[in-house]
Scaffold this motif. Structure first.
Motif, PDB file in Angstrom:
ATOM      1  N   ARG A 300      20.361 -15.223 -11.051  1.00  0.00           N
ATOM      2  CA  ARG A 300      21.433 -14.695 -11.902  1.00  0.00           C
ATOM      3  C   ARG A 300      21.227 -13.209 -12.194  1.00  0.00           C
ATOM      4  NH1 ARG A 300      25.819 -18.170 -12.465  1.00  0.00           N
ATOM      5  NH2 ARG A 300      25.054 -20.285 -12.834  1.00  0.00           N
ATOM      6  N   LYS A 301      22.342 -12.549 -12.468  1.00  0.00           N
ATOM      7  CA  LYS A 301      22.333 -11.186 -12.977  1.00  0.00           C
ATOM      8  C   LYS A 301      23.156 -11.170 -14.261  1.00  0.00           C
ATOM      9  CE  LYS A 301      21.725  -8.748  -8.575  1.00  0.00           C
ATOM     10  NZ  LYS A 301      21.359  -9.935  -7.785  1.00  0.00           N
ATOM     11  N   TYR A 302      22.692 -10.391 -15.233  1.00  0.00           N
ATOM     12  CA  TYR A 302      23.369 -10.340 -16.527  1.00  0.00           C
ATOM     13  C   TYR A 302      23.468  -8.889 -17.006  1.00  0.00           C
ATOM     14  CZ  TYR A 302      22.406 -15.373 -16.836  1.00  0.00           C
ATOM     15  OH  TYR A 302      22.345 -16.731 -16.597  1.00  0.00           O
ATOM     16  N   LEU A 303      24.462  -8.647 -17.840  1.00  0.00           N
ATOM     17  CA  LEU A 303      24.556  -7.379 -18.559  1.00  0.00           C
ATOM     18  C   LEU A 303      24.201  -7.668 -20.012  1.00  0.00           C
ATOM     19  CD1 LEU A 303      25.275  -4.365 -18.404  1.00  0.00           C
ATOM     20  CD2 LEU A 303      27.592  -4.976 -19.130  1.00  0.00           C
ATOM     21  N   LEU A 304      23.130  -7.024 -20.500  1.00  0.00           N
ATOM     22  CA  LEU A 304      22.630  -7.283 -21.846  1.00  0.00           C
ATOM     23  C   LEU A 304      22.684  -6.019 -22.689  1.00  0.00           C
ATOM     24  CD1 LEU A 304      19.515  -9.467 -20.928  1.00  0.00           C
ATOM     25  CD2 LEU A 304      21.851 -10.211 -21.444  1.00  0.00           C
ATOM     26  N   PRO A 305      22.940  -6.160 -23.985  1.00  0.00           N
ATOM     27  CA  PRO A 305      23.098  -4.991 -24.855  1.00  0.00           C
ATOM     28  C   PRO A 305      21.769  -4.336 -25.197  1.00  0.00           C
ATOM     29  CG  PRO A 305      23.189  -6.989 -26.152  1.00  0.00           C
ATOM     30  CD  PRO A 305      23.126  -7.432 -24.713  1.00  0.00           C
ATOM     31  N   ALA A 306      21.843  -3.069 -25.566  1.00  0.00           N
ATOM     32  CA  ALA A 306      20.664  -2.378 -26.081  1.00  0.00           C
ATOM     33  C   ALA A 306      20.233  -3.025 -27.389  1.00  0.00           C
ATOM     34  CB  ALA A 306      20.981  -0.903 -26.308  1.00  0.00           C
ATOM     35  N   LEU A 307      18.931  -2.996 -27.649  1.00  0.00           N
ATOM     36  CA  LEU A 307      18.388  -3.478 -28.916  1.00  0.00           C
ATOM     37  C   LEU A 307      17.708  -2.321 -29.638  1.00  0.00           C
ATOM     38  CD1 LEU A 307      16.786  -6.912 -27.919  1.00  0.00           C
ATOM     39  CD2 LEU A 307      19.040  -6.488 -28.931  1.00  0.00           C
ATOM     40  N   PHE A 308      17.782  -2.354 -30.945  1.00  0.00           N
ATOM     41  CA  PHE A 308      17.136  -1.317 -31.742  1.00  0.00           C
ATOM     42  C   PHE A 308      15.630  -1.541 -31.736  1.00  0.00           C
ATOM     43  CE2 PHE A 308      15.665   0.659 -35.679  1.00  0.00           C
ATOM     44  CZ  PHE A 308      16.223   1.920 -35.542  1.00  0.00           C
ATOM     45  N   ASP A 309      14.893  -0.516 -31.334  1.00  0.00           N
ATOM     46  CA  ASP A 309      13.431  -0.576 -31.280  1.00  0.00           C
ATOM     47  C   ASP A 309      12.887  -0.041 -32.599  1.00  0.00           C
ATOM     48  OD1 ASP A 309      10.707  -0.102 -30.913  1.00  0.00           O
ATOM     49  OD2 ASP A 309      10.952   0.362 -28.790  1.00  0.00           O
ATOM     50  N   PRO A 310      12.317  -0.901 -33.449  1.00  0.00           N
ATOM     51  CA  PRO A 310      11.873  -0.437 -34.767  1.00  0.00           C
ATOM     52  C   PRO A 310      10.653   0.484 -34.706  1.00  0.00           C
ATOM     53  CG  PRO A 310      11.150  -2.686 -34.410  1.00  0.00           C
ATOM     54  CD  PRO A 310      12.039  -2.337 -33.249  1.00  0.00           C
ATOM     55  N   SER A 311       9.939   0.474 -33.585  1.00  0.00           N
ATOM     56  CA  SER A 311       8.756   1.335 -33.484  1.00  0.00           C
ATOM     57  C   SER A 311       9.122   2.774 -33.143  1.00  0.00           C
ATOM     58  CB  SER A 311       7.782   0.780 -32.436  1.00  0.00           C
ATOM     59  OG  SER A 311       8.358   0.807 -31.142  1.00  0.00           O
ATOM     60  N   THR A 312      10.244   2.962 -32.451  1.00  0.00           N
ATOM     61  CA  THR A 312      10.690   4.315 -32.101  1.00  0.00           C
ATOM     62  C   THR A 312      11.930   4.740 -32.874  1.00  0.00           C
ATOM     63  OG1 THR A 312      12.083   3.504 -30.281  1.00  0.00           O
ATOM     64  CG2 THR A 312       9.777   4.027 -29.763  1.00  0.00           C
ATOM     65  N   GLN A 313      12.555   3.784 -33.581  1.00  0.00           N
ATOM     66  CA  GLN A 313      13.777   4.036 -34.347  1.00  0.00           C
ATOM     67  C   GLN A 313      14.918   4.522 -33.447  1.00  0.00           C
ATOM     68  OE1 GLN A 313      14.116   3.547 -37.917  1.00  0.00           O
ATOM     69  NE2 GLN A 313      12.232   2.434 -37.568  1.00  0.00           N
ATOM     70  N   THR A 314      14.982   3.989 -32.224  1.00  0.00           N
ATOM     71  CA  THR A 314      16.049   4.334 -31.291  1.00  0.00           C
ATOM     72  C   THR A 314      16.540   3.070 -30.594  1.00  0.00           C
ATOM     73  OG1 THR A 314      14.462   4.755 -29.504  1.00  0.00           O
ATOM     74  CG2 THR A 314      15.151   6.655 -30.826  1.00  0.00           C
ATOM     75  N   CYS A 315      17.667   3.180 -29.910  1.00  0.00           N
ATOM     76  CA  CYS A 315      18.206   2.064 -29.146  1.00  0.00           C
ATOM     77  C   CYS A 315      17.494   1.982 -27.800  1.00  0.00           C
ATOM     78  CB  CYS A 315      19.708   2.237 -28.940  1.00  0.00           C
ATOM     79  SG  CYS A 315      20.657   2.163 -30.483  1.00  0.00           S
ATOM     80  N   SER A 316      17.007   0.799 -27.470  1.00  0.00           N
ATOM     81  CA  SER A 316      16.221   0.599 -26.256  1.00  0.00           C
ATOM     82  C   SER A 316      17.049  -0.135 -25.209  1.00  0.00           C
ATOM     83  CB  SER A 316      14.957  -0.207 -26.584  1.00  0.00           C
ATOM     84  OG  SER A 316      14.239  -0.541 -25.416  1.00  0.00           O
ATOM     85  N   THR A 317      17.096   0.406 -23.994  1.00  0.00           N
ATOM     86  CA  THR A 317      17.833  -0.214 -22.900  1.00  0.00           C
ATOM     87  C   THR A 317      16.887  -0.539 -21.751  1.00  0.00           C
ATOM     88  OG1 THR A 317      18.337   1.922 -21.869  1.00  0.00           O
ATOM     89  CG2 THR A 317      19.925   1.074 -23.476  1.00  0.00           C
ATOM     90  N   LEU A 318      17.310  -1.460 -20.897  1.00  0.00           N
ATOM     91  CA  LEU A 318      16.501  -1.831 -19.742  1.00  0.00           C
ATOM     92  C   LEU A 318      16.586  -0.790 -18.633  1.00  0.00           C
ATOM     93  CD1 LEU A 318      17.167  -5.668 -19.412  1.00  0.00           C
ATOM     94  CD2 LEU A 318      14.962  -4.580 -19.825  1.00  0.00           C
ATOM     95  N   VAL A 319      17.747  -0.158 -18.493  1.00  0.00           N
ATOM     96  CA  VAL A 319      17.942   0.842 -17.434  1.00  0.00           C
ATOM     97  C   VAL A 319      18.471   2.134 -18.044  1.00  0.00           C
ATOM     98  CG1 VAL A 319      18.342  -0.879 -15.653  1.00  0.00           C
ATOM     99  CG2 VAL A 319      20.287   0.007 -16.931  1.00  0.00           C
TER     100      VAL A 319
END
Length: 319
Positions: A300-319
């Protein structure tokens, strides 16, 4: 009754001027480090989900077996033990961002969360009708296990739910369950609706033309199903928020009644370079032309949303 409900934000909120703080969070990845303003997430000292948790699926309405497989494969992919190759991104890698919340909440002895696919209940007879209230969603959720479980209610495209398409694409919350072994437990639940025929421009973007804002071309859905691929996006968001804020006193920013949580803090962001109306720089399947950012179980392939990274205080994406 639900003790806490969080709605997955519409794209229109991302674009509305009156909700500027949402859109500025979405643009965070496109801004330089010098101009980024950190979004301060707070831990409210409540419990996070820990231990072995079964994810039970309650299918309400008509779903094809192939549609149910899209969701069940996604759940299985969260805990996949097969490591991705150097050139791959995976659903399991995306989920590991939630580990950082556990490390921050208990730095001395971080607790582990192990998810697995539990039971699936298929309710095709519309026993509660085709127009459901929030209370009926909780009643359906209670059909699943009520100890060490997340019960997910998935409603088909022909089912209307209170507030669906007007203020939400899905919700998460908790409810007091029946007594188990003489003890009462709270169970976490999620509801997500199939928006394909009711409001795909709001709840299935970027796989459908948005109703408001910049009108870029829609992306090709990775599983060739606009409604179900849209459900995966919303389910993924709510699942991350359920793990990190299951009972309304975990991680969030802002008022408890309308919090920014792990995914809703990064609306509309799926890859680097995202901005309102543009999901970001994504991977594209050379055969189907579908856009995605995560590989899952059974190819399978999926499109997943960014998650907020509490250690960097930024939105984290896979790509």
């Amino acid at each position: 009754m639900a003790s806490f409900v969080s709605t997955h934000l519409f794209l229109q909120l991302l674009l509305a001027i009156s909700f500027f703080h949402f859109s500025s969070a979405a643009r965070r990845l496109a801004e330089s480090d010098a101009t980024q303003q950190p979004l301060l997430f707070q831990y409210h000292n409540g419990p996070l989900l820990t231990g072995k948790i079964a994810i039970n699926l309650i299918w309400y309405g008509k779903f094809k077996p192939s549609q149910r497989a899209i969701i069940s494969d996604f759940i299985t992919s969260l805990s996949s033990s097969t490591p991705p190759t150097a050139t791959q991104t995976s659903v399991a890698t995306w989920w590991k961002t939630t580990d950082k919340y556990y490390h921050l909440s208990n730095s001395k002895k971080p607790s582990a969360l192990a998810l697995s696919l539990g039971t699936q209940i298929v309710e095709e007879t519309y026993s509660l009708g085709k127009s459901l209230s929030n209370q009926q969603i909780v009643a359906l959720a209670s059909k699943g296990g009520q100890k060490n479980a997340i019960n997910i209610v998935l409603t088909s495209a022909d089912v209307a739910v209170e507030g669906f398409c007007m203020s939400k694409c899905g919700t998460h919350g908790s409810s007091k369950g029946a007594s188990v072994d003489g003890k009462s437990y709270k169970f976490a639940y999620i509801w997500v609706g199939n928006s394909e025929t009711q409001c795909p421009g709001q709840c299935a973007w970027p796989f459908h033309q948005p109703i408001y804002g910049p009108q870029g071309p829609p992306l090709v859905a990775p599983n060739n199903d606009v409604g179900l691929d849209g459900m995966v996006v919303n389910l993924a968001s709510l699942l991350a928020e359920t793990a990190t804020n299951p009972f309304g006193n975990g991680y969030f920013q802002g008022p408890k009644e309308a919090p920014l949580e792990a995914a809703s803090a990064c609306p509309g962001v799926y890859g680097k370079g995202a901005y309102p109306g543009y999901a970001g720089d994504l991977l594209v399947d050379p055969t189907t032309g579908a856009s995605y950012n995560a590989n899952g179980a059974n190819g399978r392939k999926y499109l997943l949303p960014a998650l907020f990274d509490p250690s960097t205080q930024t939105c984290s994406t896979l790509v």
